[in-house]
Structures are given as structure tokens and as C-alpha cells.
Motif scaffolding. Structure first.
Motif, PDB file in Angstrom:
ATOM      1  N   VAL A 127       0.664  -1.620  -0.437  1.00 13.81           N
ATOM      2  CA  VAL A 127      -0.041   0.131  -0.053  1.00 13.81           C
ATOM      3  C   VAL A 127       0.929   1.097  -0.005  1.00 13.81           C
ATOM      4  N   ARG A 128       2.292   1.208  -0.306  1.00 11.31           N
ATOM      5  CA  ARG A 128       3.440   2.291  -0.573  1.00 11.31           C
ATOM      6  C   ARG A 128       2.777   3.233  -1.035  1.00 11.31           C
ATOM      7  N   GLY A 129       2.608   2.632  -2.246  1.00 11.77           N
ATOM      8  CA  GLY A 129       2.508   3.373  -3.895  1.00 11.77           C
ATOM      9  C   GLY A 129       1.223   3.142  -4.721  1.00 11.77           C
ATOM     10  N   ARG A 130       1.291   3.316  -5.555  1.00  8.11           N
ATOM     11  CA  ARG A 130       0.288   3.247  -6.510  1.00  8.11           C
ATOM     12  C   ARG A 130       0.869   1.899  -7.301  1.00  8.11           C
ATOM     13  N   GLU A 131       2.025   1.396  -7.596  1.00  3.89           N
ATOM     14  CA  GLU A 131       3.043   1.149  -7.752  1.00  3.89           C
ATOM     15  C   GLU A 131       3.888   0.375  -6.749  1.00  3.89           C
ATOM     16  N   THR A 132       4.525  -0.750  -6.679  1.00  2.00           N
ATOM     17  CA  THR A 132       5.935  -1.775  -5.976  1.00  2.00           C
ATOM     18  C   THR A 132       6.348  -2.691  -6.967  1.00  2.00           C
ATOM     19  N   TRP A 133       7.883  -2.510  -6.791  1.00  4.36           N
ATOM     20  CA  TRP A 133       8.715  -3.115  -6.958  1.00  4.36           C
ATOM     21  C   TRP A 133       8.812  -4.673  -6.295  1.00  4.36           C
ATOM     22  N   GLY A 134       8.898  -5.903  -6.331  1.00  2.24           N
ATOM     23  CA  GLY A 134       9.413  -6.614  -5.269  1.00  2.24           C
ATOM     24  C   GLY A 134       9.695  -7.970  -6.274  1.00  2.24           C
ATOM     25  N   MET A 135       9.499  -9.357  -5.256  1.00  4.25           N
ATOM     26  CA  MET A 135       9.258 -10.518  -5.197  1.00  4.25           C
ATOM     27  C   MET A 135       8.701 -10.781  -5.531  1.00  4.25           C
TER      28      MET A 135
END
Length: 496
Positions: A127-135
Motif C-alpha cells: 500500500v506504499r504507492g500505486r505500484e511497487t517493485w518486488g519479488m
């Protein structure tokens, strides 16, 4: 200086060798992803096993063409598949159901689900941003696994199988400490800090041969990274790295090169009821602006004028707000470049930009002809700040209002000054202050001389070029200079 950089930033420093190595260029990875991999695989001397790294890339960085194979593994073979990707989440207001999308692979939220147990374990990251990078790790929930309530629902699509998120780990493995970054700036001279910033975005300071003006013009491109709704125009010769810096360095921006741009794509799509690019990014760069066409010139011009002025866009009955800056980038002819901003530089821009009321809403102009053409000597080859870490810092600094308060105290605004000129100069000066002097927490942390030289004077020149071009476009603006802004000297402020 390198030893000082490594001592101050420790794990946030990586060894980048873009001058000699073609390994990462062959992988076609953005800088933030490349530096994340370097941080993961490099030893303390900057060495890494290219075979090991290549295996990781093949396993966890799938291409768009691999999506069918991934779906086969997940849906048909009933496997769980883990890979690095950009993810966005959606919470259905009516049902409370949480879903996700993988935009790079065309997977929309209507075909997915995040079950409660997974959502509670990873919601803070998602929920930190509109899109999130991650595994991400995905699996499949077949129709038969729906509970009875869903099975009895005969509504269209109610009993469909869905791809489910089974695990998520944030791309950023560390906590961004803004205060530490600010304090670290005290360890460097201004000249050294310019070189630190260049290395953070993959440029080698020695390639500029000590030319401070060229370094500063290059770094001006970073101002929209660090300041909300900063709107700039850059015209530059081909090959000066515009596309690379705006499109490959930060994960928080968007580069659109040529093609067709619509109001729906940029602001809001009425049919899909979905906000456009302006709402999900720190900045939108319209590159190769001469080749971009707009589906409806009048419609786009009206939307741009409203947004550039206030940060508000209205499409139909929908009103939205955003913080993204808008940057126009284009190439420039030599004869126009030689005039140093004193000829009609906008005549080749699309018709949508042939209106003074729109151009006036752009805060400043970057004279890209002061930036050298890209060559091997300008590519970083040595220890430098991790691009992913640096751009995350820039993203966080956008929220810091203390710098604007300092700028408001320092700049003396003459009577009857034009409001748009004042706001443009202050906004650019604030961005320079954040970028070059992040350690400035109060007035005494920067001298009047430094502020004037590196922030105010440069902001005035950038606005002055816009003002001159307005006079070329429209007689109403001809001969009108920007106000004579100056630095207010306070008794508690040291003037170095």
C-alpha cells in the motif's frame, strides 16, 4: 573522495563499470534494477560472478514473452512461480476483495485475488504507492475452490479461476533514512557533491573535464525527481542522454517516446474509469516531442493547462489531483542552438504547444546544448551511489516542505512581481536546494553566496528563457523581463 563516499554510505555504494562492461547493456535492465543486482552479487571489491548473476536474471526476471509459459506453470502444472515484477493492488469497495495487477505482463486485477492471510502479511509494502517493485510469488485458485456463497452467485464471472498472490517481498531491502542522507552531505564540498550526484545516475565526473556548468546543466534534469509538479522543457542535440536519464534511471518516472498520446492515457480514461500516467508517477517525460501526436489537440491543451497550473485535472465528471511534473524533451537544430535561446525554439513542437498560455505554465527551460554528447568517458566506471537508493531518496524528499520554507525566507520578491514567475523561480530554486544542499535544515545551513549561485541565479536563468520564448510566441509578453529577485540577507544568516 571515493573513500569518503564508501565510508559515509557503506552498503549504498556499488561498483559500476559501464565504460568497459557490456554485460548489463546486453540484459537491457534499467539502472535501478542493475544496481539492485550489483548490491546483491558484488563482493567488497566490486567483483561478481557473471554466470551466477545471469542465472538469477534468467530465473527471476522474465520477459513479456515468458508470460504464457508462466501461466502454464501456474494454472496447468499447479506450481508456484516466483519472480521480480512491478505490482499494483486494488481494493473493491463493494465486496472488500483485494486483487492485484502485473502491468508489465498485462495481468489485470479482474483475474486475480489476494487472500486474507497473504494480504495481512504483506499489505504494508503493497500500500506504499500505486505500484511497487518486488519479488512476487503467484499460484492459482481454481473455480472449485470458491466457497459456497460464490458458487451460488450466477453473476457473470463470479465462478472463475483466479491467479492468486501467495507471497511478496519488497524490492527495497533497506529502510530509507532521509536524515542520515542529509547529514552525510556535510562531509562533502559542493564540488565533490556534484560528482557524487553524477555517479548516482551513472555518469563519470572526469568526463566533464572539470566544467562545472556542464555538470550542473546535466544535473538540472534531476530537478523533477525531487520536487513535485516541476514542469520543464529541454531541447538538446541528439545523443546527450535525455532518454536514458528520464527513462532508465528511476522507477518513479515514465518516459513516453513518440507515438500517440491521448487525454485518456495521460489523465483519465472515462471508459475504463482509470486514472492515467499522471497519477502514478513522479514525472512524465514526453520524449521526441516533435514526433508525438495528440488524438485531440484542443482537448489535450485544455487538460494540460489546467493540470500544469493547479495539479488538478477534470475529465467529464471526474476530478483528480496528482503531483507528477511534466517534461518536454526534443532535439534542436544547430542554428537554433547557436542562438542560445534567442530564436524561436518551439516552432517545430506539436501544435498543442503553440500557445503562450500553455508555455507560460512550464516553469523553466534546460539548455541541453550545454550537455556534452554521450561518449565512453562520460560513463561511470568506479564506486558510486546505488541508483535505486538515490532515486528512492529523491522520491522521499519530494514530501519535505522545509526546503520551500527556507527558499521563501531567502528570496526577496519585488513589488508587483508576476505570480507565475515568482512561483516558477521559487519552485526551481527549491529543487536545486534539495538536490545540491539536502543538509540545509535552516537558514544558517547555506550561505547567501551559495544559495544565489547554485539555486536562485540558475532558477532565474531557466525561467528567463521561458519568458523570452513567450515574447517570440505572443506580442503580449514581448519585452517583459522576469522580476529582479534577490537574496534577502538576514542577521542570523552567514554570508560566506
Amino acid at each position: 573522495m571515493i573513500e569518503k563516499l564508501r565510508n559515509c554510505f557503506d552498503e549504498m555504494v556499488v561498483y559500476k563499470d559501464l565504460k568497459k562492461s557490456n554485460f548489463f547493456s546486453a540484459l537491457s535492465l534499467p539502472s535501478f534494477m542493475r544496481d539492485w543486482l550489483l548490491k546483491k552479487f558484488e563482493d567488497e571489491n566490486g567483483h561478481f560472478d557473471s554466470d551466477e548473476l545471469a542465472r538469477f536474471v534468467r530465473t527471476y526476471l522474465p520477459r513479456k514473452d515468458d508470460w504464457t509459459a508462466i501461466k502454464n506453470r501456474v494454472i496447468i502444472e499447479n506450481e508456484r512461480v516466483k519472480f521480480l515484477a512491478k505490482i499494483s493492488v486494488d481494493i473493491d469497495i463493494k465486496t472488500g476483495e483485494v486483487s492485484f495487477a502485473l502491468p508489465d505482463f498485462g495481468l489485470s486485477s479482474k483475474d486475480t485475488i489476494i487472500e486474507d492471510i497473504v494480504w495481512h502479511s504483506c499489505k504494508e509494502d503493497l500500500v506504499r504507492g500505486r505500484e511497487t517493485w518486488g519479488m512476487v510469488e503467484i499460484g492459482y485458485r481454481p473455480p472449485d475452490n470458491y466457497d459456497l456463497e460464490f458458487s451460488r452467485n450466477k453473476a457473470k464471472g463470479a465462478n472463475r479461476g483466479k491467479i492468486k498472490l501467495t507471497a511478496f517481498k519488497s524490492f527495497c531491502p533497506y529502510t530509507i533514512d532521509i536524515e542520515y542522507y542529509k547529514d552525510a552531505r556535510w562531509e562533502f564540498s559542493t564540488s565533490e557533491w556534484l560528482d557524487v550526484l553524477l555517479g548516482a545516475v551513472d555518469y563519470n565526473e572526469s568526463g566533464y573535464l572539470g566544467d562545472e556548468e556542464k555538470k550542473l546543466t546535466m544535473l538540472t534534469r534531476l530537478l523533477p525527481f525531487v520536487e513535485k509538479r516541476l514542469n520543464l522543457i529541454e531541447l538538446a542535440p541528439k545523443g546527450t542522454g535525455k532518454s536514458y536519464l528520464f527513462g532508465r534511471v528511476s522507477r518513479f518516472g515514465w518516459l513516453s517516446s513518440g507515438g500517440v498520446m491521448s487525454r485518456a492515457k495521460m489523465f483519465y480514461d472515462l471508459n475504463k474509469r482509470k486514472e492515467g500516467l499522471i497519477s502514478g508517477n513522479d514525472f512524465i517525460t514526453l520524449d521526441e516531442i516533435q514526433t508525438i501526436s495528440f488524438t485531440d489537440v484542443d482537448e489535450m491543451r485544455a487538460a494540460l493547462k489546467g493540470y500544469l497550473e493547479s495539479g488538478i485535472f477534470t475529465v467529464g465528471n471526474y476530478e483528480g489531483t496528482a503531483d507528477a511534473g511534466v517534461i518536454l524533451c526534443g532535439n534542436i537544430k544547430k542554428e537554433t542552438m547557436d542562438a542560445d535561446g534567442y530564436s524561436n525554439m518551439f516552432e517545430e513542437l506539436p501544435a498543442v504547444f503553440h500557445e503562450s498560455a500553455l508555455i507560460e505554465r512550464f516553469h523553466g527551460f534546460i539548455k541541453g546544448w550545454n550537455i556534452p554528447r554521450m561518449n565512453d568517458d562520460l560513463k561511470i566506471s568506479g564506486w558510486a551511489l546505488n541508483s535505486e537508493y538515490f532515486c528512492s531518496i529523491m522520491h522521499e524528499l519530494r514530501e519535505d516542505m522545509s526546503y520551500r520554507a527556507i527558499v521563501d525566507e531567502l528570496i526577496e520578491v519585488p513589488e508587483a512581481a508576476d505570480t507565475r514567475d515568482t512561483e516558477a523561480v521559487k519552485r526551481i530554486a527549491t529543487a536545486y536546494l534539495k538536490l545540491l544542499f539536502p543538509n540545509a535544515r535552516e537558514l544558517g545551513d547555506i550561505t547567501a553566496r551559495e544559495f544565489k549561485r547554485y539555486c536562485l541565479d540558475r532558477a532565474r536563468k531557466m525561467r528567463d528563457t521561458i519568458k523570452y520564448q513567450l515574447g517570440v510566441l505572443d506580442e503580449e509578453y514581448r519585452g517583459k523581463d522576469i522580476p529582479a529577485f534577490s537574496v534577502r540577507l538576514d542577521q542570523d544568516m552567514q554570508d560566506g
